[in-house]
Design a protein around this motif. Structure first.
Motif, short mmCIF file in Angstrom:
data_model
loop_
_atom_site.label_atom_id
_atom_site.label_comp_id
_atom_site.label_asym_id
_atom_site.label_seq_id
_atom_site.Cartn_x
_atom_site.Cartn_y
_atom_site.Cartn_z
N UNK A 111 -3.64 3.56 0.19
CA UNK A 111 -4.50 4.61 0.74
C UNK A 111 -3.98 5.08 2.10
N UNK A 112 -3.55 4.15 2.93
CA UNK A 112 -3.01 4.54 4.23
C UNK A 112 -1.71 5.31 4.09
N UNK A 113 -0.94 5.01 3.05
CA UNK A 113 0.35 5.66 2.88
C UNK A 113 0.22 7.05 2.26
N UNK A 114 -0.63 7.20 1.26
CA UNK A 114 -0.71 8.47 0.51
C UNK A 114 -1.80 9.40 1.04
N UNK A 115 -2.80 8.91 1.74
CA UNK A 115 -3.89 9.75 2.24
C UNK A 115 -4.05 9.51 3.75
N UNK A 116 -3.05 9.79 4.52
CA UNK A 116 -3.13 9.55 5.97
C UNK A 116 -4.15 10.48 6.62
N UNK A 117 -4.88 9.95 7.55
CA UNK A 117 -5.85 10.74 8.29
C UNK A 117 -7.15 10.98 7.56
N UNK A 118 -7.27 10.55 6.29
CA UNK A 118 -8.48 10.79 5.51
C UNK A 118 -9.57 9.76 5.82
N UNK A 119 -9.18 8.68 6.49
CA UNK A 119 -10.13 7.62 6.85
C UNK A 119 -10.86 7.09 5.61
N UNK A 120 -10.04 6.83 4.56
CA UNK A 120 -10.58 6.35 3.27
C UNK A 120 -10.57 4.82 3.29
N UNK A 121 -11.70 4.16 2.98
CA UNK A 121 -11.81 2.70 2.94
C UNK A 121 -12.69 2.29 1.78
#
Length: 938
Positions: A909-919
């Motif tokens: 998630x950190x690699x493919x959706x940066x800045x989305x703050x997905x957890x």
């Protein structure tokens, strides 16, 4: 033609100017010229260097140069060859003597014309002689020469040294003899005087005038010599007259000497007769003295006191004094019969009669001694057998050495020694009688003793089998061991407290007791069979050692140190003896022949020394002797061992270790008794029984089955049985070196155990295969780690490897895909990344945008995750058994795998959706809390 003096001067000049500086010697010379060029004369010379090793012969061409200065001389060498380079000498014609000849070398040919035929012949002979003397191979070939003549000249040269016949035949032109140093000095002095007289002109330069001057001086000297001889004629006549007078006087003196010589001849003849007579008288006197001395010596050697003959003729063995008298008398008879006499003396009638008388005396005494000993043996054996039947069966079983018997028979020891050397056939009969009589005694005693041991032990382990007989347990053991005090009471010097017994067996008994103390017996008040067996050996040891020592002394068998050089008796192996490379146990040599055949072998005489017995045969004779006396001992020991094996199969290992240690210590001490030999043979049956135990355990492992009624498989019984077997076996062999058989048994059983685990994992209907494998392989690994058996280190590592592998496979199978939708979503993301799509472009795909990811995340709140983990724990608890204790470990492995999956999703998630703050809706701390709370609650 040059004169003889001119030729000698030329030869001397060439030697001095050419060859002496080169340390060579001129051997032959010929004046030659080229065909058609007779004005230019040169010299062919044969020379050699005596200092070279091997000597080398050279062929040189010398030229005369009248223009050279005096200091340099008239002659110089223009060419030089080794004689070995010459290949052929061509004389041009064998029938006609011509001066021409050719010399053929390796690369060129020279044609020459000698100054005359004689000079050519002398030069060729010199070459022929040098070639045959110094060239063993590659001699030059002589063509167009008379071969027979050359051989004759060569033989003459070898006999005479210089071949002077050739030079005399050549009209004395070669009349040359090498000058001595004094002659050479005189010649040089003469040349200097001639040079002074001629005003500086050398005698060599004016050779004709110098030669004529010398000839004139020689003629003057001859004339002076003739005048001197004529003046001394008167003196010669006077001398001749004196010689004639002297001759007459000598003749008269010879006549007188002839008369005196005739008189002396008569005196010499008379003196010769007197000398011969005196010599015969002296020889006769010496012979008479020698004969008298020889007769006295023979009489002294063959004399036997009448008292000795009376004692031997009427021998009595009723008391100790009579036995001593017989012993001393028979020694004297033996010494007389062993006297060494020459072959001529032995055939004398008187000597033959005396020897025959001694033989009859020896034969009759030997017969009486043999009859007395056989009767004594029979009486003693009958007495011992009657005592055995009267012994109370209520007492504890015991054995005692026959010390009083041996003490009574030792009085006859020296007599049996004499009988062995002088009356061998009767000695064999005595040995046979002793074996036959006392074999019955020992067979009865040992069989009764063994039967009592088995009976007492049977009543000890099962009181219902007997009445109120005392048991061999608790305090009875000490009474049983203490029964050896009876031996001391009877005069035994071979009790358990003696050094000989204590050194050979006490340490082994301690080992047998202490090495097994860690084993818990079902009833501590009851004895173990191995303890009883060792106490049996302590009863047998004094009996066997005492008898062996007595037989060695009484029958004069060689001691052990005397027979070390002879080959040891070979042991006969039984069918059960293994070929596994372990310790080879030597046993007692078996003898299948009759008693008389055995004693015939035992007393075989050495053909070189008839009075001495072969040590090797005697050593084997002692073993055979003991076998006949204790014929039932080995069988009874084997029977007792089989009895103990039936009581408890592990007794075979107990006894194998204890007995092998006992035999090993005895071998290291260098004193292997007959009982130790029997024990060495019994090791074979012990190994067979232990192999039987291992085979039965292996069969049990292979046939092991898990009850299908039980829900969980758990640890299979074979694993627990192997653990008990190994613990018990290790406690037995601890501190010993008898591990070869046990290590091989471990290998066999562990391989069968691995096969059994694999088989049962497939057969169990309820427990998953990986659970069966991980639980049992872990249990095997844990057991081997506790036991620390070095030979099973490889199997321990293999068990560890297998249980970890199957634990990992079980975790993967049970865990599957946690958070299934998230797992499917991120698998698609990974596929896109694998196809080359950049991470920041993943969100532009409709199926993998942020909206789809939020839907997946919302599908797995914390409560749902915990609920799924609780189901997973219930499944593990259902599969894993409490006995194995693997539930907590497997649950920890699943926690670790789940956390790894969580970390993997977070990184994607950190690699493919940066800045989305997905957890995810749960964090790492929540996962750890879920696993902990579930484990604690259950």
């Amino acid at each position: 033609m040059a004169t003889s003096g001119g030729k000698a001067a030329v030869r001397l000049a060439i030697q001095k100017e050419v060859f002496t500086p080169a340390e060579e010697r001129l051997l032959g010379l010929a004046a030659v010229s080229k065909p058609g060029r007779r004005k230019k004369t040169s010299y062919l010379c044969v020379s050699g260097n005596p200092q070279e090793k091997p000597p080398v012969v050279y062929l040189s061409r010398i030229k005369q140069d009248d223009q050279r200065k005096d200091k340099q001389g008239l002659y110089r060498r223009v060419k030089k060859w080794e004689l070995s380079e010459l290949r052929l000498i061509d004389g041009k014609s064998a029938d006609t003597e011509v001066p021409e000849f050719d010399l053929h070398f390796e690369k060129t040919t020279f044609k020459w014309v000698a100054s005359n035929v004689v000079e050519k012949k002398a030069f060729v002979v010199c070459l022929y002689r040098m070639a045959h003397k110094y060239l063993p191979r590659n001699k030059p070939e002589f063509v167009h020469f008379d071969e027979e003549r050359l051989h004759e000249l060569l033989a003459t040269a070898e006999a005479g040294g210089r071949g002077r016949e050739i030079e005399e035949e050549a009209v004395q032109q070669e009349d040359y003899q090498e000058l001595s140093e004094k002659e050479q000095e005189d010649l040089e002095k003469l040349l200097k005087e001639e040079e002074e007289k001629t005003g500086g002109q050398s005698g060599i330069q004016n050779i004709e005038a110098f030669t004529e001057n010398l000839s004139q001086q020689l003629s003057n000297l001859d004339e002076a010599n003739i005048h001197t001889l004529m003046d001394s004629e008167t003196q010669i006549h006077t001398l001749m007259k004196s010689i004639d007078n002297t001759t007459i006087e000598i003749g008269q003196t010879e006549l007188k000497l002839a008369v005196y010589d005739e008189l002396l001849m008569d005196v010499r003849s008379n003196m010769s007769k007197l000398t011969k007579d005196y010599s015969r008288i002296m020889i006769l006197d010496r012979n008479l003295k020698a004969l008298l001395s020889q007769v006295e010596e023979i009489v002294e050697k063959l004399y036997l006191e009448p008292r000795v003959e009376r004692i031997l003729s009427s021998a009595s063995f009723h008391d100790e004094q009579n036995i001593r008298e017989c012993t001393e008398s028979v020694k004297k008879l033996h010494n007389v019969m062993r006297q060494e006499l020459s072959q001529g003396v032995q055939v004398m009638q008187a000597v033959t009669d005396q020897n025959a008388h001694f033989s009859r005396l020896s034969f009759s005494f030997g017969a009486r001694l043999k009859d007395h000993l056989c009767t004594t043996f029979s009486q003693k054996s009958t007495l011992l057998l009657s005592e055995l039947t009267q012994r109370s069966t209520s007492n504890l079983p015991s054995l005692s050495a026959h010390i009083p018997l041996h003490r009574d028979l030792r009085l006859y020891t020296e007599l049996t020694h004499w009988m062995k050397e002088c009356e061998n056939s009767k000695f064999v009969e005595v040995c046979e009688a002793y074996c036959i009589e006392f074999q019955k005694v020992y067979d009865s005693e040992i069989k009764a003793f063994m039967a009592d041991i088995k009976s007492h032990f049977s009543r000890t382990i099962d009181p219902r089998k007997g009445g109120g007989s005392p048991a061999i347990g608790g305090g009875a053991l000490s009474k049983f061991a203490g029964s050896q005090a009876d031996l001391s009471h009877r005069g035994s010097n071979l009790s358990l407290n003696s050094p000989s017994i204590r050194g050979m067996s006490a340490s082994l008994l301690d080992f047998s007791m202490t090495s097994q103390t860690s084993l818990a017996t079902p009833d501590p008040s009851k004895p173990r069979f191995d303890q009883v067996f060792m106490l049996v050996l302590e009863q047998l040891q004094p009996l066997c050692v005492s008898e062996e020592k007595f037989c060695t002394t009484f029958f004069h068998f060689p001691r052990q140190e005397e027979s070390e050089g002879s080959s040891p008796p070979t042991s006969r192996r039984t069918e059960g003896d293994t070929e596994d490379g372990g310790r080879a146990d030597e046993g007692v040599e078996e003898y299948d022949g009759s008693m008389r055949d055995f004693f015939g072998l035992m007393t075989k005489r050495n053909p070189d020394k008839s009075h001495m017995l072969d040590v090797g045969l005697m050593a084997r004779g002692l073993v055979g002797f003991m076998q006949h006396l204790f014929g039932c001992l080995l069988k009874e020991l084997e029977s007792l061992i089989q009895f103990g094996e039936k009581v408890e199969p592990f007794n075979s290992l107990y006894l194998l270790v204890a007995v092998s240690q006992r035999v090993m210590f005895a071998q290291e001490g260098g004193k292997l008794s007959y009982l130790d030999n029997c024990l060495a043979s019994s090791c074979v049956i012990l190994k067979r029984l232990f192999n039987k135990l291992v085979t039965s355990r292996e069969k049990a492992i292979k046939e092991c089955k898990v009850p299908r009624k039980s829900g969980k498989c758990g640890v299979i019984p074979s694993v627990r049985e192997f653990m008990r077997f190994a613990e018990k076996a290790e406690s037995i062999v601890m501190g010993t070196d008898r591990r070869s058989e046990l290590d091989q048994a471990y290998k066999t059983l562990i391989n069968a155990l691995f096969d059994c685990i694999n088989r049962l994992s497939e057969e169990h209907p309820k427990t998953p295969r990986n659970v069966v494998l991980l639980e049992n392989y872990y249990q095997v690994y844990d057991n081997l780690s506790q036991l620390k058996i070095s030979c099973l280190d490889q199997e321990r590592e293999e068990a560890k490897k297998r249980y970890r592998l199957h634990q990992q496979q079980y975790v993967i199978t049970c865990l599957g895909k946690p958070l299934d939708k998230l797992s499917t979503f991120f698998e698609g993301v990974e596929n896109l990344l694998g196809s080359g799509v950049k991470p920041e472009q993943i969100g532009f795909y409709s199926h993998y945008n942020k909206t789809e990811l939020v839907k997946c995340i919302q599908s797995y709140p914390g409560k749902e995750v915990k609920k799924g983990l609780e189901k997973l724990y219930k499944r593990c608890d259902k599969d894993l058994s409490e006995e194995s204790g693997r539930l907590r470990v497997v649950w920890g492995a699943m926690q670790e795998a789940f956390i790894n999956q969580y970390d993997h999703f977070t990184k994607l998630m950190e690699k493919c959706y940066p800045g989305a703050n997905m957890q995810l809706e749960f964090k790492l701390a929540d996962i750890i809390e879920y696993f902990r709370s579930i484990s604690d609650d259950k």
